[in-house]
Design a protein around this motif. Structure first.
Motif, short mmCIF file in Angstrom:
data_model
loop_
_atom_site.label_atom_id
_atom_site.label_comp_id
_atom_site.label_asym_id
_atom_site.label_seq_id
_atom_site.Cartn_x
_atom_site.Cartn_y
_atom_site.Cartn_z
N GLY A 62 14.61 -61.83 -6.33
CA GLY A 62 15.92 -61.73 -5.72
C GLY A 62 17.04 -61.95 -6.72
N PRO A 63 18.28 -61.81 -6.28
CA PRO A 63 19.43 -61.84 -7.20
C PRO A 63 19.75 -63.21 -7.78
N ASP A 64 19.24 -64.28 -7.18
CA ASP A 64 19.60 -65.62 -7.63
C ASP A 64 18.64 -66.20 -8.66
N GLU A 65 17.59 -65.49 -8.99
CA GLU A 65 16.61 -66.00 -9.95
C GLU A 65 17.06 -65.70 -11.38
N ASP A 66 16.89 -66.68 -12.26
CA ASP A 66 17.25 -66.51 -13.66
C ASP A 66 16.01 -66.05 -14.43
N ILE A 67 15.96 -64.77 -14.77
CA ILE A 67 14.77 -64.23 -15.44
C ILE A 67 14.57 -64.83 -16.83
N TYR A 68 15.62 -65.40 -17.40
CA TYR A 68 15.48 -65.99 -18.74
C TYR A 68 14.70 -67.31 -18.69
N ASP A 69 14.59 -67.90 -17.51
CA ASP A 69 13.75 -69.09 -17.36
C ASP A 69 12.27 -68.75 -17.54
N TRP A 70 11.92 -67.49 -17.40
CA TRP A 70 10.51 -67.08 -17.48
C TRP A 70 10.06 -66.80 -18.92
N ALA A 107 2.45 -53.70 -17.45
CA ALA A 107 2.20 -54.79 -16.50
C ALA A 107 3.48 -55.56 -16.19
N ILE A 108 4.28 -55.83 -17.21
CA ILE A 108 5.49 -56.62 -17.01
C ILE A 108 6.57 -55.80 -16.30
N ASP A 109 6.62 -54.50 -16.56
CA ASP A 109 7.61 -53.66 -15.91
C ASP A 109 7.37 -53.60 -14.40
N LEU A 110 6.12 -53.55 -13.98
CA LEU A 110 5.82 -53.58 -12.55
C LEU A 110 6.07 -54.96 -11.96
N PHE A 111 5.93 -55.99 -12.76
CA PHE A 111 6.23 -57.36 -12.32
C PHE A 111 7.72 -57.52 -12.05
N ASP A 112 8.57 -57.13 -13.01
CA ASP A 112 10.02 -57.21 -12.82
C ASP A 112 10.70 -56.33 -13.86
N PRO A 113 11.28 -55.19 -13.45
CA PRO A 113 11.86 -54.24 -14.41
C PRO A 113 12.98 -54.83 -15.26
N GLN A 114 13.83 -55.67 -14.68
CA GLN A 114 14.93 -56.24 -15.47
C GLN A 114 14.40 -57.22 -16.51
N PHE A 115 13.37 -57.97 -16.15
CA PHE A 115 12.75 -58.87 -17.12
C PHE A 115 12.12 -58.07 -18.26
N ALA A 116 11.49 -56.95 -17.92
CA ALA A 116 10.90 -56.09 -18.94
C ALA A 116 11.97 -55.50 -19.85
N MET A 117 13.12 -55.15 -19.28
CA MET A 117 14.21 -54.60 -20.08
C MET A 117 14.74 -55.64 -21.06
N ILE A 232 27.08 -56.07 -15.54
CA ILE A 232 26.74 -54.68 -15.26
C ILE A 232 26.04 -54.66 -13.90
N PRO A 233 26.67 -54.10 -12.86
CA PRO A 233 26.16 -54.24 -11.49
C PRO A 233 24.72 -53.77 -11.29
N TRP A 234 24.29 -52.73 -12.01
CA TRP A 234 22.95 -52.19 -11.75
C TRP A 234 21.85 -52.98 -12.46
N VAL A 235 22.20 -53.93 -13.30
CA VAL A 235 21.21 -54.87 -13.86
C VAL A 235 21.80 -56.28 -13.75
N PRO A 236 21.97 -56.78 -12.54
CA PRO A 236 22.72 -58.03 -12.33
C PRO A 236 22.08 -59.27 -12.90
N LYS A 237 20.78 -59.22 -13.21
CA LYS A 237 20.12 -60.42 -13.73
C LYS A 237 20.05 -60.46 -15.25
N LEU A 238 20.50 -59.39 -15.89
CA LEU A 238 20.51 -59.36 -17.35
C LEU A 238 21.84 -59.85 -17.89
N TYR A 239 21.78 -60.47 -19.06
CA TYR A 239 22.98 -60.93 -19.75
C TYR A 239 23.20 -60.09 -20.99
#
Length: 239
Positions: A62-70, A107-117, A232-239
């Motif tokens: 979801g939008p509130d998770e910080d992918i950088y914590d992973w 494997a990671i892209d299917l897990f979370d595309p923004q995290f993979a990016m 950037i609205p279409w990748v809201p979890k990326l910095y």
């Protein structure tokens, strides 16, 4: 399934069938005939880690998770990059090379595309440092930090008035009397930069002269480095 968001557009029955496990099964059924046993086993090992990590940490993507914590957990498992074995920095992966790195990324892209990016942006910073580390301790330190997930990495090419044109940049590098370089310029849309301890910046000795272009490894804690997040609205979890 817990409903953490305001509107649910897809019913629970369909959502259950779109689980990470089912998505991986679809991928594996299409790849098992073309991969070697070692490659297929590596793919499944990354998938198992992602599924366990998702369940253990109650990740909903979801939008509130910080992918950088992973990042540290994936780095500890060696899932930031497998392009090389990196034996010179005491990592020494056994499964490495283009095919293994592609399986890792699938494997990671299917897990979370923004995290993979975000991971892809780190790899873009790793590559030039790997090619030109020359045994220099600070470069090897940066490599190990990025490869093992101690810090994301970023590559600074894109500029507000030049886009991603690495030949006609306005950012300059001026050599100082002590052999160091002073960089002046502005970059934009550099994925991971606000979260990164290490970045690789492109600059030229003369504006618009790509023949004088060079790459510089920068610790973002150094004086003079300033960074803000551009949303950037279409990748809201990326910095």
């Amino acid at each position: 399934m817990s409903k953490k968001f305001e509107t649910q557009a897809i019913n629970d029955e369909i959502l259950d069938k779109l689980s990470l496990k089912n998505r991986y099964n679809f991928l594996n059924n299409n790849l098992m005939q073309v991969l070697t046993p070692d490659q297929f086993n590596f793919l499944k090992s990354v998938q198992r880690f992602c599924m366990r990590f998702e369940k253990k940490n109650d990740i909903t993507h979801g939008p509130d998770e910080d992918i950088y914590d992973w990042v540290p957990a994936f780095g500890k498992k060696g899932y930031i990059t497998r392009q090389h074995n990196f034996d010179f920095i005491d990592v020494d992966y056994k499964e490495w090379g283009l095919a293994y790195d592609f399986m890792r990324n699938l494997a990671i892209d299917l897990f979370d595309p923004q995290f993979a990016m975000g991971g892809g942006a780190t790899v873009l910073a790793i590559n030039p440092v790997y090619e030109h580390h020359d045994g220099v301790p600070v470069r090897q330190e940066a490599l190990k930090d990025m490869i093992t997930g101690q810090s994301p990495g970023a590559i600074l090419i894109t500029e507000p008035e030049r886009g991603s044109d690495a030949v006609h940049m306005l950012t300059t590098c001026d050599e100082q009397d002590d052999g160091s370089f002073l960089l002046n310029g502005t970059k934009i849309y550099n994925t991971n930069a606000p979260k990164s301890e290490w970045v690789v910046a492109y600059a030229t000795a003369e504006k618009n002269n790509g023949k004088t272009m060079a790459q510089f490894l920068i610790n973002t804690n150094w004086e003079g480095f300033d960074v803000d997040r551009v949303n950037i609205p279409w990748v809201p979890k990326l910095y």
